[in-house]
Design an enzyme around this catalytic site. Sequence first.
Site, short mmCIF file in Angstrom:
data_model
loop_
_atom_site.label_atom_id
_atom_site.label_comp_id
_atom_site.label_asym_id
_atom_site.label_seq_id
_atom_site.Cartn_x
_atom_site.Cartn_y
_atom_site.Cartn_z
N LYS A 1 0.85 -1.18 0.00
CA LYS A 1 0.00 0.00 0.00
C LYS A 1 0.89 1.24 0.00
CE LYS A 1 -3.94 1.87 2.67
NZ LYS A 1 -4.79 1.65 3.86
N SER B 1 -9.87 1.45 3.07
CA SER B 1 -9.03 2.28 2.23
C SER B 1 -7.97 1.52 1.43
CB SER B 1 -8.34 3.34 3.09
OG SER B 1 -7.39 2.74 3.95
N SER C 1 -9.92 -1.02 7.16
CA SER C 1 -9.33 -0.77 5.84
C SER C 1 -8.60 -1.96 5.21
CB SER C 1 -8.38 0.43 5.90
OG SER C 1 -9.10 1.62 5.95
#
Lengths: 490, 95
Positions: free
Chosen positions: A79, A154, A178
């Site tokens: 990420k 997210s 997330s």
Amino acid sequence: MELYQKTIHEINDLLDKKEVTVTDVTQAVVNRINAVEKATDAYLSLQTEAALEAAQGLDAELSGRAKRTSLEGIPYGLKDNMCTKGILTTCASKMLYNFNPPYNAEVYDRLSEEGGILLGKTNMDEFAMGSSTENSAYKKTRNPWDLNKVPGGSSGGSAVAVAADTAFYTLGSDTGGSIRQPASFCGVVGMKPTYGLVSRYGLVAFASSLDQIGPFTKDVEDCALVLNAIVGHDAKDSTSLNLEKTDYTQTLKQGVKGLKIGVAKEFFGEGLQPEVRKSLEDAIAIYKTLGASIVDVSFQHLDYALSAYYMISSAEASSNLARYDGIRYGFRAEEYSDLVDLYKKTRSQGFGDEVKRRIMLGTYALSSGYYDAYYKKAMQVRTIIKADFDQVFGGCDVLLTPTAPTTAFGIGEKTSNPLEMYLTDIYTVPVNIAGIPGVSIPCGLDNNGMPIGMQLLGPILSEETLLKTAWAFEHESGLTNLKAPLGTEV
Amino acid sequence: MSLTREDVTYVANLARLEFSEDEVIALADQLGAVLDYAETLSGLDTSKIKATEHVLAVQNVFRADEIESCLTNEEALANAPESEAGCFKVPRVME
């Protein structure tokens, strides 16, 4: 099955038997990226050439060596809120459009030491604030099960890369769901470990008392393998737990006979999609046939968790994001009159709407006259939620819940109403408030063929029990390494 | 509970943000709705409850006071929008 579709442990077998090389494996996933990435947009930046070069180097080294570690030569994604020296780390924000970190996140160093091969940095909601990855300043990531639907967020890019077979595994971060919610929306395994188990050093901070890094994988065994590599004490993170090393694969296949699985009606309330409910009931039936006992448990104060979460996380975010001022790194506005104006112009132009909303909410909750009513109150509610979980885990080993009230929603469907978006996290945020671990695994498809996620929760440091419980279901149901109907070329 | 435009402008200044008039109106609505939702918290009596800052019993962690390697001046300044003579450069603060 194509090479890129396999799990880590399947690839390990092939690599150990020397039936394939690391270059074969890396080339296969790079080809897959070339074929489908333009449709899914999971990555913000790619390092495929460097990956292929690293693969060739590793092959040369491995040819003279009998043993390899279990992530050695396995291509993965990170990420884009985890620092990678020499590789842009943007947090999907204009604020960090040019940020080249001077140091590495601890997890990146650990995976590099393991011989992992980084493919690229994955898309996310800006600064990890959001539940659909639509808050990225750069691109919209699409759900490979239906390209018109969101991947969740997210960590949407990390979930999609695994679901679309454009990485064998990825890391995400989970502040309020997330990792688990996008794992649920994309039909993959996603785990948020106990707070403090994985070092947050080099993870760009959102809400420091809630943030935790964890893996996305194609099956539960892979989740244990990745966890083995990233868990461990780090002196650079003052909240890092100093514990003896655990091999999470050791207990994985022990079964659930005699295990007490709790089910709480508070997690099956209003707004739960009927197919999600049905799918969870089927899962409960499977656990019964496997010899687990199902017990009713209940929460007194779960209704307060979401409010407390948005107060705590926004307050911490407003403080953490004060550092983005256009002085030391990142974006700086071009025109300004003085220093305060430089701050204001830089921050107003550099942050997106949702980030600004959270900073405003957090600043309000921390401001004079409101601190007691919102922030302190939320911290007190945190004590109560934690006590609720303690009481529930007095009566069961594992709690079984839906990961999210619904399957993936449409792109654009919830962007105009922030509160409605926040409500999609209702089953995941209590977990971060209590600091306990949770894993989401696929447990079926809805009538439109979209994946449904089941969330398994346990007390602090119950990762072995959670993985064992998840593996037993996966093994019995056959819902493993699911393939989105994306085809071989899009 | 609803937020006034003045509230929004006041908090924006604290947060070093600025908004157009339309944005202020939208924010007053959106933040007001979230704060209304958060009002549910006030229904809970917490007068005798201790606040939890951290879920684990965290303590300050100190390392030995020994010199370790750190970023060089060049590395520290590499991302700076503007620097001069080994320092971050900012607009004049005092006349």
